[in-house]
Design an enzyme around this catalytic site. Structure first.
Site: not given
Ligand code: ATP
Length: 584
Positions: A252, A342
């Site tokens: 992530k 991704f």
């Molecule tokens: P939400 O879940 O509402 O998007 P958030 O942005 O706070 O809230 P995060 O915990 O940051 O949620 O996780 C989702 C985000 O993680 C995605 O929107 C994306 O930008 C990021 N991300 C990073 N790596 C990946 C991956 N391998 N697959 C999907 N998303 C990823």
């Protein structure tokens, strides 16, 4: 269509609280509206003029709305301000002032839905020197012809404060009932909305072509898809159990989500909120043209700042420099980025959203010529919880935030938060495993070292059911000196003399802000609290929830709108998970 008819329905919508009554009223309004005017009606009811991705913004500031009201009512400025502060919202103030001694028009034959919409559109599109004056003139001309009731909704819309309590999904329900003959068709409408992100267009097609027309809305290059969102679970084993024992782990990464649409030589990039951010990333445009072989394609990736010499990922803060409007060429050199793909939702004529993760990943591998600037997010398949934990450590060492665990069988579920993706973040030195994104709704003056700047901010979560923002904590730590200078500047345009009507709060700060700016926080735990209304009564009667030892992480989440903030429901769930962990 007379605007008065729209207003009549708006009054009813405001008075209802039950979802059923709201849907019925809305369905009645949709039926009454001529087909060609349906998109206007739908956008206005959402408080917009066009789908978000077109970036058409109305946004008249408080002081200008007050000025227009002053001219229309012929009352002294002080009188208008007082009415505004007392009623707590521009619409009610307008209704009161224009109703007094009948200042407003008695009837409004000339005020049609089309005229109101067109005028707003002109206001939104006017820019450059002298534009404020001409915007105000347009708005004043509408108000001059409006009844007191109409002025109420016109001014609320102009200030971006319509708040009818109508969620997008309620509009879909109403559309199914009014135009397709029953609620049963809601799923088809929802799918069409999730892949096109344009509610006005979906409703228009439903009216013109019926069910077949809506079924014909497909994923299309150039129209952003509403993003698939992840659920969260606290443990690796929990995630394995949930997904049936066989998962794919992906890093992530900590950057900005980008939905990239490529049609031959044309590349467009949309943010998580589906706003066009192409100008911020000319390099990503180039990489997509050069290294993605599919001619017509929709991909998703995380754009991350990188160290060119070592290829390492850099923290999110580095990427923030790229958000500036000016000097992009210079910023591009100073803060180089890599795009880490991704997902792929469409490729060379084929819709991939319904296909399982494994097929989408295979397609990504086929169409991306990988190098240091355009690559796939590292991924690995596993059945073991221990391996998940090891991979998580690896991801964090490499500059990631944790893992995104993905179900190899799951389709791309546009517009939904589900268990097809589950995020597993690093354990902070606290009980809470995840960060919480909250909206700044107020500020409290600082003392001592913070004299002259704000000492703390009042933060709120989002409640989609009520479409409002209940407060949950004050926050004063984690801010660098730079943040303390920069954040007030960001907030300035949203300062409000009164508690914004969509904020729920017992505490009264020194300054109120309309909910707009979202920041990321972490906290040691979530506790019950009598002074914060977030989640009131959901755990214990009379208590809301609050954050204990909240801290700003340094991230201003400008790719999130206020209604993308963490929801009250999510916080209640986090509270329950945390308590379960403590008991274990
Ligand atoms: P939400 O879940 O509402 O998007 P958030 O942005 O706070 O809230 P995060 O915990 O940051 O949620 O996780 C989702 C985000 O993680 C995605 O929107 C994306 O930008 C990021 N991300 C990073 N790596 C990946 C991956 N391998 N697959 C999907 N998303 C990823």
């Amino acid at each position: 269509m007379k605007y008065a008819a729209v207003v009549e329905s708006y009054e009813k919508l405001e008075a209802h609280t039950g979802r059923l009554a709201i849907t019925e009223t809305l369905a009645g309004l949709l039926k009454e509206t001529p087909k060609e005017e349906l998109p206007m009606l739908v956008y206005l009811t959402q408080g917009k003029l066009r789908p978000d991705y077109e970036g058409v913004e109305l946004g008249i500031a408080e002081k200008y709305a007050l000025r227009v009201l002053q001219v229309a009512s012929g009352k002294p400025a002080e009188h208008v301000r007082k009415a505004y502060v007392e009623s707590g919202d521009i619409g009610t103030a307008a209704q009161r002032l224009l109703g007094e001694g009948r200042q407003g028009a008695l009837t409004s034959d000339s005020l049609t839905l089309k005229r109101v919409y067109d005028t707003f559109f002109v206001i939104a599109k006017t820019s450059g020197e002298g534009s404020i004056e001409s915007k105000l003139k347009e708005l004043a001309s509408l108000i001059a012809d409006a009844t007191a009731e109409e002025a109420k909704y016109i001014l609320r819309t102009a200030m971006g404060e319509l708040r009818l309590g109508v969620a997008d999904y309620t509009i879909l329900d109403a559309c199914a009932v009014a135009l397709l003959g029953g609620k049963g068709h809601r799923k088809v409408l929802e799918r069409a909305y999730n892949v096109s992100s344009d509610l006005g267009h979906v409703v228009e097609l439903a009216a013109e072509k019926g069910l077949d027309g809506v079924k014909n809305i497909h994923v299309q290059v150039g129209k952003p898809i509403r993003p698939m969102l992840a659920e969260r679970l606290p443990t690796a084993q929990g995630i394995l159990d949930k997904m049936g024992g066989d998962v794919v782990m992906e890093y992530k990464l900590d950057g900005e989500r980008a939905q990239i649409h490529k049609d031959g030589d044309k590349v467009q990039i949309f943010s998580r909120r589906l706003e066009l951010i192409t100008p911020t990333y000319p390099d990503v445009v180039e990489y997509t043209k050069k290294y993605v072989t599919s001619k017509k394609v929709i991909l998703e990736g995380e754009v991350v700042a990188v160290n060119v010499e070592t290829g390492e990922y850099l923290p999110f803060q580095e990427l923030m420099h790229r958000r500036r409007k000016h000097g992009i060429a210079e910023m591009m050199k100073q803060y180089p980025v890599a795009v880490n793909f991704f997902d792929v939702m469409f490729s060379d004529g084929e819709d991939f959203t319904g296909k399982p993760y494994t097929q989408r990943r295979a397609e990504l591998e086929r169409i991306v010529k990988q190098n240091e600037f355009a690559r796939l997010v590292p991924a690995q398949r596993t059945k073991s919880a221990e391996e998940i934990e090891r991979y998580m450590e690896e991801a964090i060492t490499q500059g990631g935030e944790g893992l995104m665990v993905k179900d190899p069988k799951a389709a791309y579920t546009a517009g939904a938060r589900g268990f097809g993706w589950i995020k597993l973040k690093r354990e902070y030195r606290s009980e809470l495993t995840d960060t919480i994104d909250l909206v700044i709704v107020g500020a409290i003056h600082g003392r001592g070292r913070r004299a002259g700047v704000y000492g703390a901010y009042l933060l709120a979560a989002y409640d989609p059911r009520k479409d409002n923002f209940p407060t949950i904590t004050k926050i004063g730590t984690g801010f660098s000196d730079e943040d303390l200078q920069a954040i007030p500047k960001l907030l300035k345009p949203y300062e409000s003399e009164v508690k914004p009507p969509n904020v729920e709060s017992i505490l009264v700060p020194d300054v109120w802000y309309r909910p707009k700016i979202v920041i990321e926080t972490i906290a040691s735990e979530i506790t019950l609290s009598p002074i914060y209304p977030a989640g009131l009564d959901s755990v214990r009667k009379g208590s809301g929830l609050a954050l204990r030892f909240p801290k700003f992480t340094g991230k201003i989440r400008d790719e999130k709108g206020p209604d993308d903030a963490t929801t009250v429901k999510e916080i209640v769930e986090m509270y329950r998970t945390q308590n379960k962990k403590i008991r274990e």
